[in-house]
Structures are given as C-alpha cells and as structure tokens.
Design an enzyme around this catalytic site. Structure first.
Site, PDB file in Angstrom:
ATOM      1  N   HIS A  80       0.814  -1.215   0.000  1.00 49.85           N
ATOM      2  CA  HIS A  80       0.000   0.000   0.000  1.00 49.85           C
ATOM      3  C   HIS A  80       0.852   1.273   0.000  1.00 49.85           C
ATOM      4  CE1 HIS A  80      -3.648  -2.400   0.789  1.00 49.85           C
ATOM      5  NE2 HIS A  80      -2.805  -3.159   1.479  1.00 49.85           N
TER       6      HIS A  80
ATOM      7  N   ASP B 278       1.707  -7.283   2.130  1.00 52.18           N
ATOM      8  CA  ASP B 278       0.587  -6.412   2.492  1.00 52.18           C
ATOM      9  C   ASP B 278       1.097  -5.218   3.307  1.00 52.18           C
ATOM     10  OD1 ASP B 278      -2.135  -5.780   2.236  1.00 52.18           O
ATOM     11  OD2 ASP B 278      -2.595  -6.546   4.239  1.00 52.18           O
TER      12      ASP B 278
END
Length: 413
Positions: free
Chosen positions: A63, A294
């Site tokens: 992200h 992640d």
C-alpha cells in the site's frame, strides 16, 4: 559494468535449478550463471560465501512504496495497490507512477488499477486504458466487488484484455463492523467477529463467475482453512483461480490479539491455529500461489487507539523473508516452493520479465543467508512507520544484498 557473484548457492525457482556456482551480470541483465561459469577478467567480484542467490522478490500487494525498506527486505519489484491519496483509477495516474519508477534508480514500482471506478463497486473502471499505460492488475483493495452482475461483467471485460482481476475474499455483509476473527478470543475480548465463512462465500461465488466467463481471478490474502479448501476445489475443476497469503497469517493466530494488541489488527483478521496450519499446508502443496507483504505503514496516532477504532494494517517489507522462512526451517515447506511464491509465480501472474534467472533476463537479484539468526527490532526498521506485532521476535534468514537492474542498491553492514 560487469559483476561476477562467485561462491553462490544459485536458485532459480522458475526452472527448479539449485546449485553452487557463479552468476555474471552485464549492465542491467544476466549474462551467464552456473557451476562452470568463470568470472571475466574485467569483472567486479562479489564473493557470496555460500549464501543463496535468487531472483529478487516481487511483492504483489503493498500500500506504500517505502523503497529503502523494500530493498532491505530483498524486494526488487513492488506492486502498488490503488488505495493511494490519489486513487489509481485512470490511465494518467498509472502512467505517472510508471514514469516516476522508470526515472528513479531504485525498486521497480508497478501499479494495480482499480477494478471499479473510485472503488465504489458499481461501474467498471477503464481497464483497457490503464493496462496500456502499465497497470499489471485490477483490484478494489480491501473492498470486495459485491454485486454479482458487476463482477461478471468485470471478469468478461478483463478476459478480453487478458487482465488479472484481484478480489478481496470477504463477504461485505457478513464482515460489516467486524474487527476480529469470530471465535473464542473475540468473544472473550468482547470484539465483533467475522466468520471464516465470509471468506469462503466470496471465493465460491467468484470462482463460479470466473468459470462462467473463462477469466482469471486472483484472491488476495487467504486467511482460513475453509478458504484454502475452496481454492483447492476450484483449481481441481480447472477454474483459472490463484491466491496469495501474507507472512503474518502463516506466523500468527488470533491469540496475538490478547491484551487488545492493535498492532496485530489486520484485515482479514488473524484466525485460529487450525487456520494457520492449513495456510502453511496450502503454501507447501501449491494451493496458495504467492506470498505478499501487504505492507501498510500506519502511524502510532491511528494504531494506538481502542481496538475497534484502531487502523488495520502492518509493515511487512523487512520481515517478509525471515517470517516466511520460519516454516522452511521447521520442515513444513521446501525452500524452492517458498522462493517460487516470492519470485517466478508473481512474475507469471503479472506478466513481468523478472522473477527468473536466464541469459538476458533482468539483473534483479537478492542474496541472503537463510540461516543467519537475528532479532526483529522496530527501531531498526527503515519503513516510514513501525506498526507490526513482531518486535523483539528472534528469526532466521537475512538479506545480504539486493541488486536492481544490475546495481547493488542495498548491502548489509
């Protein structure tokens, strides 16, 4: 510039090659490798002292970029998720990210575009235009595409371009308001839980739609035993389905929430020990295709709050290798299988030229010591935030050098 990496244990998960020898890079590509390769007279020599040399890791789900942190973790390619300050839902945004990456001499960055406009789940995004501009896949991140008709049309549209759709495997109505796994721990702590059934329901519906349309679908962050079994069953039926998980799901269960530890709050949530063991087995037998970090840096301001209010996510670049090596050291997963999930398999799914060792292939490499013991320390992280539940954890396996386009951009002290 010519560089020869000598005395290396060379592993190429793409072909299954595992042998001692020398690898030579010339400029930005691999020139040769093998047991009988000699270092050219004009080459710079790097003695690997028996360490593993393999393709650089490709992280399919991050992200934030955090380039220095990624390089320290052996990651040479970051797949940026579209949930940025400026959502990645147009070709102009995709092109800007790709140009910035190409102009910088650091980790490669490829964006995923949104699957639907604004990640709202109602209108299909301009997949064709974003694909031409350099997007490698399409996803609405942690927002599953809930409308079955929209998902069917999305898969049909993506199949026309051969594009990969990445779905977050969580039924929205079952997970609404949930902050933990539905089980004994969440009940005792008084936290709203989401059942593993929410994951299975989403997988089974979308697998059927992929079968109907003939399209490819990838499920992000599988977290449960039932989810693994649903993927396994879909693959047996010949559906073009793949999936990933993350190291924290392989390493932790929901006991990590004891004491309302918000640094262990992730989505999907950490589940039971039975689920964790099923994930390890699923990675070992190839049901789970890739491992992702992640990586999601969050400041203490949004993590150190009451559990229900705290932000989800953790940092994962620098702990990706040692945490995924843990089941290798315990004898549950083969090293080749693990490295395939970090290199050649994500490259295959995303259509990238890296992730393999071959003459003329990109010289994106990582050299690591799989057995070196060390202790994770938050203060030593290069990430832009320190949110993770692994502070002080003793681990084995550390990156020694990371090479991108033939240049060593990270070297351990």
């Amino acid at each position: 510039m010519i560089t020869a990496y000598i005395n290396a244990r060379i592993i190429d998960p793409c072909t299954g090659y595992d042998g001692n020898g020398t690898l030579v890079t010339e400029g930005q590509t691999i020139a040769a490798f093998g047991p009988n390769v000699k270092a050219p007279a004009d080459a710079a020599i790097v003695d690997c002292h028996g360490r593993v040399l393999c393709p650089g890791f490709i992280d399919m789900r991050a992200h934030r970029v955090d380039a220095e942190s990624a390089l320290k973790g052996g990651i040479t390619t970051v797949i940026l998720q579209p949930d940025q300050t400026t959502i990645i839902d147009t070709d102009a945004v995709v092109e800007r990210i790709r140009r910035r990456s190409e102009d910088s001499e650091t980790v490669h960055v490829f964006p995923m575009g949104t699957a639907t406009r604004g990640m709202q789940g109602s209108q299909i995004a301009e997949i064709g235009q974003m694909l031409q501009s350099g997007a490698v896949g399409f996803t609405d991140c942690r927002t599953p595409v809930s409308d079955s008709q929209v998902m069917r049309r999305l898969l049909e549209y993506a199949n026309h371009f051969g594009a990969l759709i990445v779905q977050f495997a969580e039924d929205k109505s079952l997970s609404c308001g949930a902050v933990a796994h539905e089980g004994e721990i969440s009940t005792r702590l008084g936290l709203t839980g989401v059942p593993a059934a929410a994951e299975v329901i989403q997988i089974e519906r979308d697998a059927r739609l992929a079968e109907l349309t003939g399209a490819r679908i990838h499920f992000a962050l599988i977290s449960s035993r039932d989810g693994v079994e649903a993927i396994r069953a879909a693959k047996k039926r010949g559906i073009k389905v793949t999936c990933s998980t993350a190291p924290h799901y392989l390493h932790l269960n929901d006991n990590a929430l004891e004491g309302y530890r918000t640094f262990a709050k992730v989505r999907p949530p950490l589940r039971s020990e039975e689920d964790r063991l099923a994930l390890v087995a699923g990675l070992a037998d190839g049901t789970i295709d890739t491992v992702v970090s992640d990586h999601d840096p969050k400041s203490a301001d949004v993590k150190r709050l009451p559990f229900s209010q705290a932000a989800e996510g953790l940092v994962g670049f620098e702990t990706l290798l040692p945490l995924t090596l843990a089941p290798v050291h315990s004898g549950h997963i083969e090293l080749m299988t693990l490295l395939r999930a970090l290199t050649s398999k994500p490259a295959e799914l995303l259509g990238l030229p890296s992730g393999r060792l071959d003459q003329g292939a990109p010289a994106d490499l990582v050299i690591f010591d799989p057995d070196k013991p060390w202790r994770i320390a938050q203060d030593d992280l290069l990430s832009s935030a320190k949110n993770m539940p692994f502070d002080t954890l003793p681990v084995q396996g550390q990156v020694w050098q990371t090479i991108v386009a033939g240049k060593a951009l990270y070297s351990a002290a």
